[in-house]
Design a protein around this motif. Structure first.
Motif, PDB file in Angstrom:
ATOM      1  N   VAL A 141       0.819  -1.208   0.000  1.00 64.07           N
ATOM      2  CA  VAL A 141       0.000   0.000   0.000  1.00 64.07           C
ATOM      3  C   VAL A 141       0.855   1.261   0.000  1.00 64.07           C
ATOM      4  O   VAL A 141       1.974   1.272   0.518  1.00 64.07           O
ATOM      5  CB  VAL A 141      -0.949  -0.009   1.230  1.00 64.07           C
ATOM      6  CG1 VAL A 141      -0.155   0.013   2.527  1.00 64.07           C
ATOM      7  CG2 VAL A 141      -1.952   1.130   1.193  1.00 64.07           C
ATOM      8  N   TYR A 142       0.320   2.307  -0.581  1.00 67.24           N
ATOM      9  CA  TYR A 142       0.932   3.641  -0.559  1.00 67.24           C
ATOM     10  C   TYR A 142       1.171   4.026   0.893  1.00 67.24           C
ATOM     11  O   TYR A 142       0.272   3.960   1.721  1.00 67.24           O
ATOM     12  CB  TYR A 142      -0.020   4.619  -1.244  1.00 67.24           C
ATOM     13  CG  TYR A 142       0.469   6.034  -1.424  1.00 67.24           C
ATOM     14  CD1 TYR A 142       1.190   6.385  -2.562  1.00 67.24           C
ATOM     15  CD2 TYR A 142       0.171   7.025  -0.494  1.00 67.24           C
ATOM     16  CE1 TYR A 142       1.613   7.703  -2.753  1.00 67.24           C
ATOM     17  CE2 TYR A 142       0.593   8.341  -0.669  1.00 67.24           C
ATOM     18  CZ  TYR A 142       1.310   8.668  -1.799  1.00 67.24           C
ATOM     19  OH  TYR A 142       1.730   9.953  -1.991  1.00 67.24           O
ATOM     20  N   TYR A 143       2.392   4.435   1.196  1.00 72.50           N
ATOM     21  CA  TYR A 143       2.765   4.689   2.588  1.00 72.50           C
ATOM     22  C   TYR A 143       2.109   5.954   3.135  1.00 72.50           C
ATOM     23  O   TYR A 143       2.074   6.993   2.475  1.00 72.50           O
ATOM     24  CB  TYR A 143       4.280   4.806   2.707  1.00 72.50           C
ATOM     25  CG  TYR A 143       4.749   5.127   4.105  1.00 72.50           C
ATOM     26  CD1 TYR A 143       4.472   4.257   5.158  1.00 72.50           C
ATOM     27  CD2 TYR A 143       5.434   6.307   4.372  1.00 72.50           C
ATOM     28  CE1 TYR A 143       4.883   4.549   6.451  1.00 72.50           C
ATOM     29  CE2 TYR A 143       5.858   6.612   5.660  1.00 72.50           C
ATOM     30  CZ  TYR A 143       5.576   5.728   6.700  1.00 72.50           C
ATOM     31  OH  TYR A 143       5.975   6.024   7.969  1.00 72.50           O
ATOM     32  N   THR A 144       1.630   5.840   4.382  1.00 69.12           N
ATOM     33  CA  THR A 144       1.081   7.001   5.089  1.00 69.12           C
ATOM     34  C   THR A 144       1.837   7.201   6.404  1.00 69.12           C
ATOM     35  O   THR A 144       2.675   8.082   6.505  1.00 69.12           O
ATOM     36  CB  THR A 144      -0.422   6.829   5.355  1.00 69.12           C
ATOM     37  OG1 THR A 144      -0.652   5.538   5.978  1.00 69.12           O
ATOM     38  CG2 THR A 144      -1.222   6.917   4.061  1.00 69.12           C
ATOM     39  N   THR A 145       1.545   6.338   7.377  1.00 69.91           N
ATOM     40  CA  THR A 145       2.212   6.420   8.681  1.00 69.91           C
ATOM     41  C   THR A 145       2.548   5.015   9.170  1.00 69.91           C
ATOM     42  O   THR A 145       1.898   4.039   8.766  1.00 69.91           O
ATOM     43  CB  THR A 145       1.306   7.083   9.730  1.00 69.91           C
ATOM     44  OG1 THR A 145       0.157   6.226   9.954  1.00 69.91           O
ATOM     45  CG2 THR A 145       0.845   8.463   9.286  1.00 69.91           C
ATOM     46  N   PRO A 146       3.526   4.894  10.089  1.00 70.40           N
ATOM     47  CA  PRO A 146       3.806   3.582  10.669  1.00 70.40           C
ATOM     48  C   PRO A 146       2.587   3.007  11.384  1.00 70.40           C
ATOM     49  O   PRO A 146       2.327   1.796  11.315  1.00 70.40           O
ATOM     50  CB  PRO A 146       4.947   3.863  11.668  1.00 70.40           C
ATOM     51  CG  PRO A 146       5.566   5.129  11.205  1.00 70.40           C
ATOM     52  CD  PRO A 146       4.456   5.926  10.590  1.00 70.40           C
ATOM     53  N   GLU A 147       1.836   3.883  12.067  1.00 73.16           N
ATOM     54  CA  GLU A 147       0.665   3.433  12.823  1.00 73.16           C
ATOM     55  C   GLU A 147      -0.363   2.757  11.921  1.00 73.16           C
ATOM     56  O   GLU A 147      -0.921   1.707  12.267  1.00 73.16           O
ATOM     57  CB  GLU A 147       0.022   4.616  13.560  1.00 73.16           C
ATOM     58  CG  GLU A 147       0.857   5.176  14.697  1.00 73.16           C
ATOM     59  CD  GLU A 147       1.966   6.105  14.246  1.00 73.16           C
ATOM     60  OE1 GLU A 147       2.737   6.564  15.107  1.00 73.16           O
ATOM     61  OE2 GLU A 147       2.072   6.390  13.026  1.00 73.16           O
ATOM     62  N   PHE A 148      -0.605   3.344  10.748  1.00 73.51           N
ATOM     63  CA  PHE A 148      -1.586   2.777   9.811  1.00 73.51           C
ATOM     64  C   PHE A 148      -1.134   1.402   9.328  1.00 73.51           C
ATOM     65  O   PHE A 148      -1.921   0.447   9.311  1.00 73.51           O
ATOM     66  CB  PHE A 148      -1.771   3.728   8.627  1.00 73.51           C
ATOM     67  CG  PHE A 148      -2.716   3.215   7.574  1.00 73.51           C
ATOM     68  CD1 PHE A 148      -4.086   3.303   7.758  1.00 73.51           C
ATOM     69  CD2 PHE A 148      -2.231   2.642   6.404  1.00 73.51           C
ATOM     70  CE1 PHE A 148      -4.961   2.835   6.786  1.00 73.51           C
ATOM     71  CE2 PHE A 148      -3.095   2.169   5.436  1.00 73.51           C
ATOM     72  CZ  PHE A 148      -4.467   2.256   5.618  1.00 73.51           C
ATOM     73  N   VAL A 149       0.113   1.300   8.942  1.00 70.79           N
ATOM     74  CA  VAL A 149       0.633   0.029   8.413  1.00 70.79           C
ATOM     75  C   VAL A 149       0.638  -1.044   9.490  1.00 70.79           C
ATOM     76  O   VAL A 149       0.250  -2.197   9.250  1.00 70.79           O
ATOM     77  CB  VAL A 149       2.051   0.217   7.833  1.00 70.79           C
ATOM     78  CG1 VAL A 149       2.597  -1.109   7.290  1.00 70.79           C
ATOM     79  CG2 VAL A 149       2.043   1.268   6.728  1.00 70.79           C
ATOM     80  N   LEU A 150       1.061  -0.693  10.691  1.00 74.63           N
ATOM     81  CA  LEU A 150       1.121  -1.657  11.786  1.00 74.63           C
ATOM     82  C   LEU A 150      -0.269  -2.082  12.251  1.00 74.63           C
ATOM     83  O   LEU A 150      -0.492  -3.254  12.570  1.00 74.63           O
ATOM     84  CB  LEU A 150       1.914  -1.068  12.956  1.00 74.63           C
ATOM     85  CG  LEU A 150       3.430  -0.983  12.726  1.00 74.63           C
ATOM     86  CD1 LEU A 150       4.068  -0.067  13.758  1.00 74.63           C
ATOM     87  CD2 LEU A 150       4.069  -2.362  12.755  1.00 74.63           C
ATOM     88  N   LYS A 151      -1.188  -1.142  12.299  1.00 74.74           N
ATOM     89  CA  LYS A 151      -2.550  -1.473  12.723  1.00 74.74           C
ATOM     90  C   LYS A 151      -3.159  -2.531  11.816  1.00 74.74           C
ATOM     91  O   LYS A 151      -3.808  -3.479  12.276  1.00 74.74           O
ATOM     92  CB  LYS A 151      -3.419  -0.216  12.727  1.00 74.74           C
ATOM     93  CG  LYS A 151      -4.880  -0.478  13.086  1.00 74.74           C
ATOM     94  CD  LYS A 151      -5.707   0.800  13.035  1.00 74.74           C
ATOM     95  CE  LYS A 151      -7.163   0.507  13.356  1.00 74.74           C
ATOM     96  NZ  LYS A 151      -8.004   1.735  13.299  1.00 74.74           N
ATOM     97  N   HIS A 152      -2.944  -2.383  10.516  1.00 82.15           N
ATOM     98  CA  HIS A 152      -3.562  -3.307   9.553  1.00 82.15           C
ATOM     99  C   HIS A 152      -2.607  -4.417   9.118  1.00 82.15           C
ATOM    100  O   HIS A 152      -3.015  -5.328   8.393  1.00 82.15           O
ATOM    101  CB  HIS A 152      -4.067  -2.519   8.352  1.00 82.15           C
ATOM    102  CG  HIS A 152      -5.119  -1.515   8.710  1.00 82.15           C
ATOM    103  ND1 HIS A 152      -6.417  -1.877   9.033  1.00 82.15           N
ATOM    104  CD2 HIS A 152      -5.073  -0.161   8.820  1.00 82.15           C
ATOM    105  CE1 HIS A 152      -7.115  -0.794   9.323  1.00 82.15           C
ATOM    106  NE2 HIS A 152      -6.330   0.255   9.208  1.00 82.15           N
ATOM    107  N   GLU A 153      -1.346  -4.357   9.547  1.00 78.40           N
ATOM    108  CA  GLU A 153      -0.336  -5.399   9.304  1.00 78.40           C
ATOM    109  C   GLU A 153      -0.091  -5.676   7.817  1.00 78.40           C
ATOM    110  O   GLU A 153       0.103  -6.826   7.417  1.00 78.40           O
ATOM    111  CB  GLU A 153      -0.702  -6.679  10.048  1.00 78.40           C
ATOM    112  CG  GLU A 153      -0.808  -6.475  11.549  1.00 78.40           C
ATOM    113  CD  GLU A 153      -0.977  -7.759  12.322  1.00 78.40           C
ATOM    114  OE1 GLU A 153       0.029  -8.448  12.542  1.00 78.40           O
ATOM    115  OE2 GLU A 153      -2.124  -8.075  12.701  1.00 78.40           O
ATOM    116  N   PHE A 154      -0.086  -4.613   7.020  1.00 81.48           N
ATOM    117  CA  PHE A 154       0.154  -4.783   5.590  1.00 81.48           C
ATOM    118  C   PHE A 154       1.579  -5.282   5.337  1.00 81.48           C
ATOM    119  O   PHE A 154       2.521  -4.916   6.049  1.00 81.48           O
ATOM    120  CB  PHE A 154      -0.087  -3.469   4.844  1.00 81.48           C
ATOM    121  CG  PHE A 154      -1.528  -3.041   4.839  1.00 81.48           C
ATOM    122  CD1 PHE A 154      -2.516  -3.889   4.359  1.00 81.48           C
ATOM    123  CD2 PHE A 154      -1.914  -1.799   5.332  1.00 81.48           C
ATOM    124  CE1 PHE A 154      -3.856  -3.516   4.355  1.00 81.48           C
ATOM    125  CE2 PHE A 154      -3.247  -1.404   5.328  1.00 81.48           C
ATOM    126  CZ  PHE A 154      -4.223  -2.275   4.853  1.00 81.48           C
ATOM    127  N   GLY A 155       1.710  -6.102   4.298  1.00 77.38           N
ATOM    128  CA  GLY A 155       2.994  -6.736   4.021  1.00 77.38           C
ATOM    129  C   GLY A 155       4.003  -5.857   3.330  1.00 77.38           C
ATOM    130  O   GLY A 155       5.206  -6.133   3.365  1.00 77.38           O
TER     131      GLY A 155
END
Length: 381
Positions: free
Chosen positions: A54-68
């Motif tokens: 996914v297009y990067y936004t914030t660490p929190e967003f990526v970690l919350k949804h655990e995107f690869g």
């Protein structure tokens, strides 16, 4: 006197080779076991999320949804220190780690332009006139800057031809994004480019299978290639030659009339061809938010944005892709939710997803990303 010494040396060498061979077998089995354990411990939500880049936004967003995986673009490099800190934070707290990708080709596709000293970078067409050694040295300099920031994957090089089977300039040729017109030219220069990234631990994803051979921009409009199978087979030779050096390939969104009426990325036949050519390495979609793909879905009955993304996700999985790219973060959540639903409704989808995630995890392990040092943050799950 010499004969017994020679025999002893030979026996010692054979013993060492036997030990090394068994050590390699042991490490392979251990690695495979580790991956299987990870897979067995993952929830449906975690499995689905691993497939999404996914297009990067914030660490929190990526970690919350655990995107690869995430995609880094030039606007995110305005403050390199901030990005470096965020990516370090992201990897520290991600148990399955993250593929941090960028498509740094050079020329018109120069994602490093916001960094001092990198406002202008040679295009593939320019590099085609350089020696292989100069290309590798140049690529190593870029890789050094990118890896220092925490970026570990380059969605490059382009393996597409500069001219089609009729000798007409392709879109990639017109944009100076191609290394050459044929397999011999492209392979030599693309290989030199990859050789600059590999020693620094940066993975490469070549594109766009089976070769971008049209004059139009397939991101913005439905593009159809009328290349005969003979021409397509010639284009695929480049991907086959480069396969041992890359971690995977990105599929094209072009429709190849010699195969079927679907975009290559959504065609099971095309993806299977890519899988065979690349010896089971990662297969990635281009942006599923691309205008042309959504237009094609609209023609096939998906009227709303959400319906288009959901349909594209389903078709991409059915076709056999491993990594699904999306440049619209909110739609990534929608994709994840639907993949979970399909897994629970259909065992065949579950099998496909687990096979894809296994390849993703194996790639991460090969890249040296996987370990047990991550620290989950309470509340981000």
């Amino acid at each position: 006197m010499l004969a017994p010494l020679a025999r002893s040396f030979r026996n010692l060498l054979l013993s060492l080779l036997f030990i090394v061979f068994n050590l390699c077998i042991g490490l392979t089995v251990q690695a495979s076991t580790s991956i299987q354990q990870r897979l067995a411990s993952m929830s449906d939500e975690q499995l689905a999320a691993q497939m999404i880049l996914v297009y990067y936004t914030t660490p929190e967003f990526v970690l919350k949804h655990e995107f690869g995986g995430i995609l880094i673009m030039q606007n995110m490099l305005k403050d390199p220190d901030k990005l470096k800190h965020e990516l370090h934070k992201l990897q520290t707290h991600s148990h399955n780690k993250v593929l941090v990708s960028i498509d740094q080709e050079g020329g018109k596709v120069n994602r490093m332009k916001r960094l001092p000293g990198w406002q202008s970078v040679a295009s593939a067409a320019e590099m085609a006139n350089w020696s292989n050694h100069k290309i590798t040295r140049h690529a190593k300099k870029m890789a050094s800057v990118l890896t220092d920031l925490g970026i570990n994957m380059n969605l490059a090089p382009v393996l597409d031809p500069s001219h089609d089977f009729l000798g007409q300039p392709t879109f990639m040729g017109q944009e100076n994004r191609a290394f050459g017109a044929n397999e011999k030219q492209i392979t030599a220069k693309a290989s030199a480019y990859i050789n600059g990234f590999k020693p620094l631990g940066m993975a490469s994803i070549a594109k766009h299978f089976p070769g971008y051979d049209v004059q139009s921009n397939s991101d913005h409009e439905i593009a159809i290639s009328n290349a005969p199978m003979k021409a397509l087979n010639e284009q695929v030779k480049t991907f086959s030659a480069i396969a041992p050096q890359v971690e995977g390939i990105m599929m094209s969104s072009i429709h190849f009339s010699a195969i079927n009426g679907k975009p290559a990325v959504l065609s099971p036949k095309m993806v299977a061809w890519a899988r065979e050519t690349m010896h089971d390495r990662l297969i990635m979609t281009d942006d599923l938010w691309g205008t042309a793909l959504r237009k094609w879905m609209e023609k096939h009955g998906a009227r709303s944005d959400n319906a288009q993304v959901v349909s594209l996700t389903q078709l991409a999985i059915e076709a056999g892709n491993d990594v699904l790219m999306i440049t619209y973060p909110e739609k990534a959540i929608l994709m994840k939710r639907n993949i979970v639903k399909w897994m629970r409704d259909d065992e065949n989808v579950r099998i496909r997803v687990k096979a894809a995630v296994k390849r993703i995890l194996m790639t991460k392990q090969t890249m040296g990303l996987l370990d047990e040092t991550s620290v989950p943050i309470v509340g981000w799950r």
